[in-house]
Design an enzyme around this catalytic site. Structure first.
Site, short mmCIF file in Angstrom:
data_model
loop_
_atom_site.label_atom_id
_atom_site.label_comp_id
_atom_site.label_asym_id
_atom_site.label_seq_id
_atom_site.Cartn_x
_atom_site.Cartn_y
_atom_site.Cartn_z
N ASP A 78 -3.25 -10.61 -101.03
CA ASP A 78 -3.41 -11.10 -102.40
C ASP A 78 -2.42 -12.51 -102.48
O ASP A 78 -2.77 -13.31 -103.01
CB ASP A 78 -3.16 -10.19 -103.40
CG ASP A 78 -4.33 -9.26 -103.61
OD1 ASP A 78 -5.24 -9.30 -102.81
OD2 ASP A 78 -4.61 -8.46 -104.64
N CYS A 119 -1.38 -2.78 -97.96
CA CYS A 119 -1.49 -3.53 -99.11
C CYS A 119 -2.63 -3.58 -99.68
O CYS A 119 -3.66 -3.31 -99.37
CB CYS A 119 -1.07 -4.98 -98.45
SG CYS A 119 0.48 -5.18 -97.68
N ASP A 120 -2.32 -4.17 -101.21
CA ASP A 120 -3.42 -4.61 -102.08
C ASP A 120 -4.56 -3.82 -101.98
O ASP A 120 -4.67 -2.63 -102.56
CB ASP A 120 -3.63 -6.01 -101.67
CG ASP A 120 -2.67 -6.89 -101.79
OD1 ASP A 120 -1.68 -6.80 -102.60
OD2 ASP A 120 -2.26 -7.63 -101.03
N LYS A 121 -5.58 -4.06 -102.02
CA LYS A 121 -7.06 -3.43 -101.95
C LYS A 121 -7.36 -2.54 -100.91
O LYS A 121 -8.33 -1.66 -100.83
CB LYS A 121 -8.14 -4.38 -102.34
CG LYS A 121 -7.90 -5.46 -103.26
CD LYS A 121 -7.69 -4.88 -104.62
CE LYS A 121 -6.86 -5.60 -105.51
NZ LYS A 121 -5.22 -6.11 -104.86
N CYS A 192 5.18 -5.78 -100.07
CA CYS A 192 6.21 -6.49 -100.84
C CYS A 192 7.09 -5.45 -101.36
O CYS A 192 6.52 -4.51 -101.96
CB CYS A 192 5.44 -7.43 -101.80
SG CYS A 192 4.68 -8.69 -100.79
N GLU A 446 -6.46 -12.50 -109.73
CA GLU A 446 -5.07 -11.88 -110.25
C GLU A 446 -4.48 -13.27 -110.87
O GLU A 446 -4.58 -14.34 -110.42
CB GLU A 446 -4.10 -11.43 -109.13
CG GLU A 446 -4.54 -10.01 -108.82
CD GLU A 446 -3.61 -9.34 -107.77
OE1 GLU A 446 -3.99 -8.28 -107.64
OE2 GLU A 446 -2.86 -10.36 -107.25
N SER A 472 -1.17 -9.33 -110.73
CA SER A 472 -0.49 -8.88 -109.53
C SER A 472 0.32 -7.94 -110.10
O SER A 472 1.07 -7.80 -111.29
CB SER A 472 0.05 -9.85 -109.09
OG SER A 472 1.12 -9.54 -108.07
#
Length: 558
Positions: A78, A119-121, A192, A446, A472
């Site tokens: 992302d 991560c993310d999705k 992150c 986002e 985000s």
């Protein structure tokens, strides 16, 4: 065994012949077949090392008498997809990931599944796919990266870089300082380092009992993380044929409630609401967006982590006792809000898992009687602007929790970024970004770039931002997202004009445009939906099938 469908009997000789070509021997056909769903990809810092992690897991599976079969899902970073058309593909990638898990596992009738997301999705996509397959399943993520440190000794993360863009635009930092932040923020592999979406979801896997203790907080690329991988691999072999540990027996109504309790206590990403609604649907569990304020009202916010508090990162939370310490404190002080009899993947109840958990540093994980807030770190607002609800990360608010201001409207994120840089958004304004919902985007981008610009330019405490898009996990400030119904389906956000007065009251859970019913009716009559060209066939398909954010932005086939 489920895998007998591809390996037993004379009719399956052709199947076995192909499996022998992959290296299987006679004795392997009597062993459980375990799917190893990896998400290795070079362009995501939380994933470039997952190839090595899969090797560790497969080696451990073989040592424990089972046969591993690795396959990969796609992944979108992302942060790298942010601020351009690439972000249109981020949320839709969740559906591709879910479909790929279902496809590979069911096409080959594998007995059990171990997922390696980060991560993310990718984590929610894997959860959704695994729930469709419903075999014994364990999640073990890649782990968070360490926080960065500037030349001045300040701890920073990726969100610091996004905010530095705004600060640099406003000439608040020098080019040298800007470059230092860019080069220092992400010092290693891993998701992150703050309580952004990736770490929020990996934490919730732990809370739901589908991952082992430490999954959300043990640093990536550490010896401790490698040992967690081995433990997870050993455990999936132990339960591969045990129906008690099918994923739908773990992710139950109780587990979903526990996830949302931890989300509130730790101030997770607002994206977790979107994903947990989708995950609950796949699990056959009832979760209504309206339920979340009740949970929030019963849970104190006891762990504040970047971006909400830029001195605390996931490795700090781990040293302070981790997710188990958060849950233990909540369970001991706040009645029966946690479902302690929920089954975890180890065979323990949640109560048994937490029996030795304790807070090791009260500066990082606070006691309930010294909480940052008596209510949780997320809230759902309702009103004429969001009749079906919208989401705000209350943990990230840095100014007033009650805001009244004049609307400054933008019909896309790109338009908003240009407008913010040109100074169109001033103190006291409500920045409105619309036609960025699941259908309107399509893809529900986002809004980290505009929120970070506002923060970096010193407007974070004096401006509100509302959108039918999303944020985000790195976003902070008075940022309201997931407005439903969205502009593209006739929501009031699409009827707003510059200068309209908007009121937001977080503690009253309300968001309202001060327009008369007569004015709204007239605007509806005059409204013409802007036409947006969508060249991508995949995004056009997504646009036709996707529901709005209040339902988790799932693909609705009914």
């Amino acid at each position: 065994m489920r895998s007998d469908a591809i390996k037993k009997g004379h009719l399956k000789a052709p199947n076995r012949s192909l499996l022998r070509a992959c290296g299987l021997k006679d004795e392997d056909f009597n062993k459980p077949f375990i799917g190893v769903a990896n998400s290795y990809i070079d362009i995501i810092p939380g994933h470039y090392f997952l190839n090595d992690y899969a090797k560790i897991i497969k080696d451990e599976i073989r040592k424990n008498g089972c046969v591993p079969f690795e396959f990969n899902t796609i992944g979108v970073d992302d942060g790298i997809a942010m601020g351009h058309e690439g972000m249109l593909y981020s949320l839709p990638s969740r559906e591709i990931i879910a479909n790929s898990i279902e496809t590979v596992m069911n096409a080959h009738q594998l007995d059990a599944l171990i997922c390696i997301p980060n991560c993310d999705k990718i984590t929610p996509g894997m959860l959704m796919g695994a729930l469709r397959v419903n075999v014994p399943t364990i999640f073990v993520s890649g782990g968070p990266m360490a926080s960065g440190v500037t030349k001045k000794g300040e701890k920073i993360s990726l969100s610091s870089v996004f905010e530095a863009v705004g600060a640099y635009e406003a000439k608040k930092i020098s080019e040298e300082e800007f470059k230092d932040i860019e080069c220092s923020a992400c010092p290693s592999g891993g998701s992150c380092s703050g309580m952004f979406t990736a770490n929020s979801m990996n934490t919730l896997c732990e809370a739901m009992g589908i991952a082992l203790e430490g999954n959300g907080t043990i640093l990536a690329l550490s010896k401790e993380r490698e040992e967690l991988l081995r433990k997870a691999a050993r455990r999936i072999c132990e339960i591969a044929l045990d129906e008690r540990f099918k994923i739908r027996n773990i992710i139950t109504q109780k587990a979903v409630r526990n996830a949302m309790v931890v989300d509130m206590a730790m101030g997770g990403s607002s994206n977790t609401v979107l994903h947990m609604l989708a995950i609950s649907r796949e699990a056959g569990v009832a979760l209504d967006i309206k339920d979340l304020n009740f949970i929030s009202s019963k849970v104190a916010h006891i762990a504040k982590i970047a971006p909400s508090l830029n001195s605390v990162y996931m490795d700090d939370v781990h040293k302070a006792g981790g997710v188990s310490a958060v849950m233990a404190e909540i369970s001991s002080r706040q009645g029966h809000i946690l479902e302690l009899d929920a089954l975890t993947i180890t065979g323990e109840s949640l109560k048994e898992r937490l029996k030795n958990a304790k807070i090791k540093d009260e500066n990082i994980i606070r006691k309930v009687d010294n909480a940052y807030s008596k209510v949780g770190g997320l809230a759902i607002l309702f009103g004429n602007l969001a009749e079906q609800g919208c989401v705000i990360k209350t943990a990230g608010i840095i100014g007033e929790r009650k805001f009244k201001g004049k609307a400054v409207c933008f019909n896309s994120q790109d338009e908003a970024i240009k407008g913010i840089i040109k100074g169109k958004v001033q103190k006291g304004n409500v920045c409105v970004i619309r036609y960025e919902g699941p259908k309107g985007g399509p893809g529900m981008q986002e809004m980290l770039s505009p929120t970070s610009l506002l923060m970096g330019m010193g407007l974070g405490a004096d401006v509100a931002l509302i959108t039918d898009g999303r944020f985000s996990g790195a976003t902070r400030g008075l940022s309201v997202g997931h407005i439903s119904p969205e502009a593209a389906e006739g929501g009031l956000i699409g009827l707003l004009k510059d200068g309209d007065e908007i009121e937001i009251d977080v503690d009253a859970y309300t968001i309202h445009a001060n327009l008369s019913e007569e004015e709204i009716t007239q605007r509806k009559k005059e409204f013409v939906l802007p036409q947006k060209e969508v060249p991508s066939r995949w995004l056009r398909m997504y646009q036709k099938l996707v529901s709005n954010a209040s339902k988790g932005a799932v693909l609705d086939m009914e």
